[in-house]
Design a protein around this motif. Structure first.
Motif, mmCIF file in Angstrom:
data_model
loop_
_atom_site.group_PDB
_atom_site.id
_atom_site.type_symbol
_atom_site.label_atom_id
_atom_site.label_comp_id
_atom_site.label_asym_id
_atom_site.label_seq_id
_atom_site.Cartn_x
_atom_site.Cartn_y
_atom_site.Cartn_z
ATOM 1 N N ARG A 1 0.842 -1.197 0.000
ATOM 2 C CA ARG A 1 0.000 0.000 0.000
ATOM 3 C C ARG A 1 0.880 1.252 0.000
ATOM 4 N NH1 ARG A 1 -4.134 2.128 4.530
ATOM 5 N NH2 ARG A 1 -4.478 4.117 3.500
ATOM 6 N N ALA A 2 1.968 1.209 0.780
ATOM 7 C CA ALA A 2 2.858 2.371 0.871
ATOM 8 C C ALA A 2 3.519 2.664 -0.475
ATOM 9 C CB ALA A 2 3.906 2.137 1.949
ATOM 10 N N ILE A 3 3.857 1.604 -1.207
ATOM 11 C CA ILE A 3 4.516 1.794 -2.503
ATOM 12 C C ILE A 3 3.637 2.585 -3.454
ATOM 13 C CG2 ILE A 3 5.045 0.528 -4.635
ATOM 14 C CD1 ILE A 3 6.660 -1.365 -3.160
ATOM 15 N N GLY A 4 2.329 2.335 -3.400
ATOM 16 C CA GLY A 4 1.433 2.988 -4.343
ATOM 17 C C GLY A 4 0.931 4.340 -3.881
ATOM 18 N N GLU A 5 1.200 4.706 -2.634
ATOM 19 C CA GLU A 5 0.655 5.957 -2.103
ATOM 20 C C GLU A 5 1.260 7.174 -2.791
ATOM 21 O OE1 GLU A 5 -1.611 7.308 -0.575
ATOM 22 O OE2 GLU A 5 -2.607 5.540 0.258
ATOM 23 N N THR A 6 0.399 8.072 -3.231
ATOM 24 C CA THR A 6 0.860 9.262 -3.929
ATOM 25 C C THR A 6 0.534 10.524 -3.146
ATOM 26 O OG1 THR A 6 0.048 8.054 -5.849
ATOM 27 C CG2 THR A 6 0.929 10.242 -6.239
ATOM 28 N N ALA A 7 -0.708 10.600 -2.670
ATOM 29 C CA ALA A 7 -1.210 11.853 -2.115
ATOM 30 C C ALA A 7 -0.346 12.428 -0.985
ATOM 31 C CB ALA A 7 -2.656 11.657 -1.665
ATOM 32 N N PRO A 8 0.005 11.637 0.036
ATOM 33 C CA PRO A 8 0.771 12.259 1.137
ATOM 34 C C PRO A 8 2.140 12.758 0.673
ATOM 35 C CG PRO A 8 0.513 9.904 1.512
ATOM 36 C CD PRO A 8 -0.325 10.249 0.338
ATOM 37 N N VAL B 1 9.560 9.039 -6.123
ATOM 38 C CA VAL B 1 9.165 7.624 -6.066
ATOM 39 C C VAL B 1 8.305 7.305 -7.285
ATOM 40 C CG1 VAL B 1 9.323 7.296 -3.573
ATOM 41 C CG2 VAL B 1 7.237 8.250 -4.550
ATOM 42 N N MET B 2 8.059 6.036 -7.503
ATOM 43 C CA MET B 2 7.344 5.588 -8.706
ATOM 44 C C MET B 2 6.002 6.293 -8.923
ATOM 45 S SD MET B 2 9.078 3.448 -10.506
ATOM 46 C CE MET B 2 7.715 2.917 -11.537
ATOM 47 N N PRO B 3 5.081 6.283 -7.917
ATOM 48 C CA PRO B 3 3.776 6.894 -8.203
ATOM 49 C C PRO B 3 3.890 8.391 -8.479
ATOM 50 C CG PRO B 3 3.922 6.237 -5.905
ATOM 51 C CD PRO B 3 5.109 5.670 -6.582
ATOM 52 N N ILE B 4 4.838 9.065 -7.840
ATOM 53 C CA ILE B 4 5.020 10.504 -8.085
ATOM 54 C C ILE B 4 5.492 10.715 -9.520
ATOM 55 C CG2 ILE B 4 6.464 12.473 -7.491
ATOM 56 C CD1 ILE B 4 4.432 12.056 -5.436
ATOM 57 N N GLN B 5 6.434 9.887 -9.955
ATOM 58 C CA GLN B 5 6.939 9.983 -11.323
ATOM 59 C C GLN B 5 5.801 9.765 -12.312
ATOM 60 O OE1 GLN B 5 10.353 10.719 -12.268
ATOM 61 N NE2 GLN B 5 8.946 11.188 -13.932
#
Lengths: 312, 311, 298
Positions: free
Chosen positions: B219-226, B262-266
């Motif tokens: 779940r942490a890997i995919g988190e973008t918003a925070p 991180v990945m989701p931010i990219q």
């Protein structure tokens, strides 16, 4: 002392006094450390409340609460700013309503199927799929809404803008479907077997047993599932941020784009948020509103779930 | 004659009732299956759409080994995946010990008093707090109150707090599923509470705890918003200092205070670009992200399945 | 009294020839049921004692009293059986001796359980210290999911004993004592869960014996086992007589008669009769005991 073989054996297995002292000390220390770890979660909540409230207080020094709660324009970053939260609320509520109108009926039906109809093998195969669906990062759902669902909808609804609330609403509904399903299914499976058998013994069909016996008995748990789903929909960020546009827009029309509370926070964060600027303060004020909304839902959901746990 | 007719019409009535019930059952089962098909095909459609769109970049080895760039066809995810790994190391190092310890306390040590009730209600509530609110906490507390900058450490901290409830809850469930007999055996042999917990309960609960940790980390890997909220959506075209170097003292922790992506931010920064070429990159990044999280979930599901079917 | 002394000849393994002193007692608290049967009988054994229970009372956390004014001696290196109908408090009493009840909130004891020859009251000690000295084997075999060897020496590890030589020696000795050595000596490092139920229970006995307990408590140790495994455990307990002080709960009167030197009959939280086993089964002193052993009960 150690004259008999028995005494010698006993001496060999008797713990050394300083070992016992050390053991008691470690035991106490471990208890303290474990307690401290458990207490961290309380400090997280205190931290959240403190930050949201203290920053919001600064916000409300500049903006009257009346304006915040009654105005219908939200333009905090304009030269002539206006701070009415209604456009953000309308966006949040519209997207959530679309999501829930998908997640609740489908989730309930799927839960009935899983708990009352599906053979154990099917259930065992389906659960992992639902978990996988739940595990997909929300940003991927956002991409899916923008790049696939919106174009698809545009084929049926001419004139649908690229940023609209319908598409992220639908995608969010599918996204929280596993969550509503598993919570409702838990509630239904907690209904004692005797109740079902009683209904079957009266000649009830499966469908009638589910509708007339299982659902009423599990109603508090199912309601909890809906409320918790609502809490999740209200707090969801990325799907909306990507696919609904980030323009505050006081409308309940799903065909239009709009900002939600969460997307406004994202929008401000993407820019230059200087500490003390009104933009910075405003995200904490709307964050506090969001936190209170989800807190309310969570507390109601928690109490309802506790009720069905106590009932059986 | 009258009674015979009565019986026949009763039997016909029953038959039609049974038929109606059967039809209803088929309808519900059919609808259930249909929803399942929708859910599964959504998962497949998402993956295939990303995969087909992102294929040109996915095939290019440079995609994995280059920094982001203004030119879409040269941009890669190097800093993003390195950043994800580093942030996950911090997240795991903080959230797993903290969450397991809290779970053990609540399940094994806590007495029934107001303090325990408070902690329990609190954990339940934290699990339902939207992730973006954690972002606001990090922004207000870590960035402004503590004066930290947008570093790997801050991202790791906020994601740790975010997944703490997941790890606490799964630790508790894992401990609860251990037979009381193990505990009694250890206590009966003279073990104190910590010996029982450490030597007997935790090893037996390990599979469940690992499952929870994997689910939480995925779940942490995919988190973008925070991460967006703490202001970490920046253009990162460099790598943090490597944690291991050839010179004394060989290990350094400079990377913890390094800026990162991180990945989701990219992926988000590519999705937000109007140019279609960047959408290809976004899709490719989405495939990597999806494969990563689906794999982690699959591992967790497999461990759970194994444990459940051991006996 | 004369008929009583005759029974000594029938008793197995009891070497004493002196006439036991029998005392007749009346309880201060009247038993709640069976009026007119409040007689109790408590033998004072001539042999050396390992423990003496005096006026023990026990309350659960919800306030229900499970043990009332219980008095009983525990003879050194002999097997004592506790019998009685289910719910009579025999397991509750057993668990008082290693303070297992202290795991739960709000339990209360009064009276004394004096451990000899040190003359310490187990009720006043730290429960953890009590459990270091009083071992226990449970109804269902409960080996840890570890190797056979690790199970055997688990108690030693808990006591911080690390010397490999001591561990190995005690492992072999206690596995031999538990009549398990020959079956497992070639697979000491395999999982204990690979053993059969009966073997697992003997492993649990070995685990409890390895720490040289002052008293070994057995809570219906064969109730989860098949008749063959049960017979092996019974043989084993017969061999342990003379080596370890054993207090065993059983709901099987034949088993009590086969294994034990002394038997105590409990009913509704009270001790009705404590006597040498043969005497108790052949010539019960109390009407209530006779009703129970002759099956007139319930």
């Amino acid at each position: 002392m150690l004259n008999t073989p028995d005494d010698q054996l006993r001496a060999a297995v008797t713990p050394a006094p300083n070992f016992l002292r050390k053991r008691a000390m470690i035991d106490k220390l471990a208890r303290c450390i474990l307690f401290a770890a458990a207490a961290v979660s309380v400090f997280v909540t205190i931290g959240i409340v403190y930050i949201l409230v203290s920053e919001s207080l600064v916000f409300f020094e500049n903006v009257s609460l009346t304006e915040f709660l009654t105005s219908t324009t939200w333009t905090p970053l304009f030269a002539a700013p206006s701070f009415g939260i209604w456009p953000l609320l309308s966006g949040t509520l519209t997207v959530s309503a679309i999501a829930l109108s998908i997640a609740i009926p489908l989730g309930l039906l799927l839960a009935i199927y899983m708990s009352e109809y599906a053979p154990p093998k099917v259930r065992e195969a389906v659960k992992p799929v639902l978990e996988m669906l739940e595990g997909v990062p929300t940003i991927v759902y956002g991409y899916f809404a923008l790049m696939m669902v919106t174009p698809l909808l545009q084929a049926f609804i001419p004139g649908l803008p690229g940023f609209n609330m319908l598409s992220p609403g639908i995608v969010m509904g599918i996204m929280i479907l596993p969550y509503t399903t598993s919570l409702s299914e838990d509630a239904m499976r907690a209904v004692p077997r005797e109740l079902r058998e009683g209904a079957y013994a009266l000649g009830y069909s499966r469908f009638y047993t589910a509708i007339k016996v299982v659902i009423p008995a599990a109603i508090s748990g199912i309601t909890a599932a809906f409320i918790l789903a609502m809490s999740r929909a209200v707090g969801e960020t990325m799907v909306v941020a990507i696919a609904a546009g980030q323009m505050a827009n006081f409308t309940f029309n799903p065909m239009e784009g709009a900002a939600t509370i969460t997307t406004f926070i994202v929008q401000v964060s993407l820019g230059d948020v200087r500490h003390g600027s009104i933009g910075y303060q405003s995200i904490f004020a709307v964050g506090l509103v969001l936190f209170l909304m989800t807190l309310l839902f969570n507390v109601i959901g928690f109490m309802l779930r506790r009720r069905y746990r106590l009932a059986y | 004659m009258a009674t015979l007719n009565q019986t026949i019409s009763d039997a016909q009535g029953h038959a039609s009732l049974v038929r109606r019930n059967k039809n209803q059952d088929i309808l519900i089962a059919g609808l259930g299956m249909l929803i399942l098909v929708i859910a599964i095909s959504t998962l497949l459609a998402m993956f295939l759409d990303l995969f087909i769109t992102g294929l040109p970049r996915l095939q290019d080895p440079d995609f994995y080994m280059s920094f982001p760039s203004r030119k879409a066809e040269q941009a890669g995810i190097l800093s993003a995946w390195v950043g994800t790994i580093l942030v996950m190391i911090v997240t795991a190092a903080i959230s797993i010990p903290l969450g397991v310890a809290a779970g053990v306390y609540l399940e094994e040590y806590a007495g029934s008093n107001w303090m325990t009730d408070l902690i329990e209600i609190n954990v339940t509530n934290l699990a339902g707090v939207p992730s973006i609110v954690y972002g606001l906490l990090a922004l207000g507390l870590f960035i402004y109150a503590f004066g930290m900058s947008e570093t790997v450490l801050v991202a790791g901290l906020v994601l740790s707090l975010l997944i703490l409830p997941v790890i606490i809850v799964s630790t508790r469930e894992a401990i609860r599923s251990i037979p009381e007999a193990y505990k009694e055996a250890a206590i009966g042999l003279g073990a104190d509470q910590w010996q029982t917990t450490y030597a007997y309960i935790l090893p037996a609960a390990r599979p469940g705890i690992i499952t929870g940790a994997i689910v939480g980390l995925s779940r942490a890997i995919g988190e973008t918003a925070p991460i967006i909220t703490i202001g970490a959506l920046t253009y990162i075209a460099f790598l943090p200092n490597a944690p291991i170097s050839g010179d004394f003292p060989f290990i350094n922790f400079d990377w913890i205070t390094s800026p990162f992506t991180v990945m989701p931010i990219q992926m988000f920064s590519w999705v937000s670009r109007p140019q279609a070429e960047f959408q290809i990159n976004a899709a490719a990044a989405g495939v990597v992200l999806m494969v990563l999280t689906l794999m982690m979930n699959a591992i967790a599901i497999y461990i759970r399945y194994k444990v459940r079917h051991k006996d | 009294m004369t008929s009583f002394s005759k029974s000594i000849g029938m008793m197995k393994n009891v070497s004493t020839t002196a006439e036991p002193v029998a005392t007749k007692r009346t309880h201060s608290a009247p038993p709640p049921a069976s009026a007119g049967q409040e007689d109790t009988w408590l033998l004072e054994p001539e042999e050396e004692l390992r423990a003496r229970v005096s006026d023990l009372e026990f309350w659960y956390g919800d306030g229900t009293q499970a043990i009332q004014k219980l008095n009983m001696p525990l003879v050194d290196k002999r097997v004592t059986a506790l019998i009685g109908p289910s719910g009579c408090g025999k397991s509750t009493f057993l668990r008082c001796l290693n303070r297992m009840h202290d795991l739960y909130k709000g339990v209360k004891y009064s009276g004394e359980i004096t451990l000899m020859p040190e003359n310490v009251n187990l009720i006043e000690l730290d429960p953890m210290v009590v459990r270091l000295r009083v071992g226990m084997v449970f109804q269902k075999p409960n080996p840890f999911p570890k190797t056979i060897y690790e199970n055997t020496i688990a108690g030693l590890r808990i006591r911080g004993i690390k010397k490999r030589a001591v561990l190995d020696e005690m492992a072999e000795k206690s596995l031999r004592q538990a009549a398990l050595w020959d079956e497992v000596k070639d697979r000491l490092h395999q999982s204990a869960l690979s053993l059969s139920g009966g073997q697992q229970q003997r492993l649990c006995i070995a685990r409890a014996l390895a720490v040289q307990p002052d008293i070994l408590l057995l809570d219906e140790p064969t109730s989860a086992l098949d008749p063959i495994a049960t017979a092996r455990i019974e043989d084993l307990l017969n061999e342990l007589e003379g080596q370890v002080t054993i207090l065993m709960v059983t709901h099987n009167m034949q088993q009590a008669a086969r294994i034990s030197n002394y038997t105590a009959y409990m009913y509704m939280g009270q001790l009705v009769e404590f006597n040498e086993t043969d005497a108790l089964f052949t010539r019960p002193k109390c009407q209530r005991t006779e009703d129970y052993i002759s099956g007139r009960f319930g």
